[in-house]
Design a protein around this motif. Structure first.
Motif, short mmCIF file in Angstrom:
data_model
loop_
_atom_site.label_atom_id
_atom_site.label_comp_id
_atom_site.label_asym_id
_atom_site.label_seq_id
_atom_site.Cartn_x
_atom_site.Cartn_y
_atom_site.Cartn_z
N PRO A 201 33.79 -0.53 43.62
CA PRO A 201 33.02 0.31 42.68
C PRO A 201 33.53 1.74 42.65
O PRO A 201 34.07 2.26 43.63
N ALA A 203 32.16 5.31 42.24
CA ALA A 203 30.94 6.12 42.29
C ALA A 203 30.96 7.25 41.28
O ALA A 203 29.91 7.77 40.90
N LEU A 211 25.12 0.67 40.94
CA LEU A 211 25.84 0.40 42.19
C LEU A 211 25.02 -0.52 43.09
O LEU A 211 25.56 -1.41 43.75
#
Length: 262
Positions: A201, A203, A211
């Motif tokens: 992922p 951020a 998330l």
């Protein structure tokens, strides 16, 4: 010489594209903290400036350049700037990537299909940019009779996905480009490998709720039960850059927690 000395990348001069956030950012953090000299490029300086600030708090300096590495002119700027700032180039990391989720042809009840312009854009970002980078930096490596290329592909190189034809084709093409160029440049001691990250992922682009949802998805779908840490791609890149990997070329290494075999 200590065996661990083979893993030392202090002083290596590295050019990395598309690297101001996400996987590229994780790679840069590891390599910069390991003593490498880095030129990081991105299309704009928005995330580049943030990255410079973040690393400067650790007394680490990197060079940055805003340019379009899907064009020859962008690559000419990159190489000229790199040679000016670094003196020579030891490693090229091609890290650009993007995707569009659209069908090839119009499907009943869905939005319009992918245009030729959109197809070309995704292929250029995921595949052509690496060709242009290697074509531009190739004479420098060939003259020195050494150099390393690391292409960042993805699990789409092994597994296609519905509505992701351009991205899948680009990433699969990059894996085969890696293999073919490794054979072409092997007689000149230039090594070419690729890393295929799984679920990592970003951020900087994804909000906390999204998330959290993706983290729950990973628990159920990734054999190791978690997402990858961005720095983990950097650790693998550091190995490929180091002398410890000098007998490896033409490989695509899947760093995906077992996802492609699930």
């Amino acid at each position: 010489m200590s065996l661990l000395k083979q893993f030392d990348i202090t002083g290596k001069n590295i050019v990395i594209t598309g690297a101001a956030r996400g996987i590229g950012k994780g790679i840069i953090r590891v390599l910069a903290e390991s003593g490498a000299n880095i030129l990081c490029t991105a299309l704009t300086d928005v995330y580049l400036n943030k990255l410079v600030e973040e690393l400067s708090m650790k007394d680490i300096k990197i060079e940055v350049l805003a340019t379009d590495n899907t064009t020859i002119s962008g690559w000419d700027r990159t190489i000229d700037f790199a040679l000016q700032k670094l003196g020579n180039i030891d490693v090229l990391i091609n890290n650009l990537g993007d995707a569009i989720s659209k069908p090839v042809a119009d499907l009943p009840g869905e939005e319009s299909s992918m245009t030729i312009m959109e197809w070309n854009k995704i292929i250029d970002i995921n595949l052509t940019h690496a060709f242009l980078g290697c074509k531009t930096i190739g004479p420098h490596f060939l003259k020195r009779k050494k150099g390393k290329v690391i292409n960042i592909t993805g699990i789409a190189a092994r597994q296609g996905a519905s509505h992701m034809t351009a991205y899948s084709a680009g990433k699969a093409g990059l894996a085969r480009f890696t293999q073919a160029l490794a054979l072409e440049w092997a007689p000149y001691n230039i090594l070419v490998n690729s890393i295929a990250p799984g679920a990592f992922p970003d951020a900087d682009l994804e909000n906390e709720q999204f998330l959290k949802e993706r983290k729950n998805w990973a628990k159920s779908n990734v054999p190791l039960g978690r997402f990858g840490d961005l720095n983990e791609v950097g650790y693998l890149a550091a190995y490929l850059i180091s002398d410890a990997s000098n007998y490896m070329t033409g490989q695509t290494i899947y760093l995906d927690g077992g996802l492609t075999y699930a």
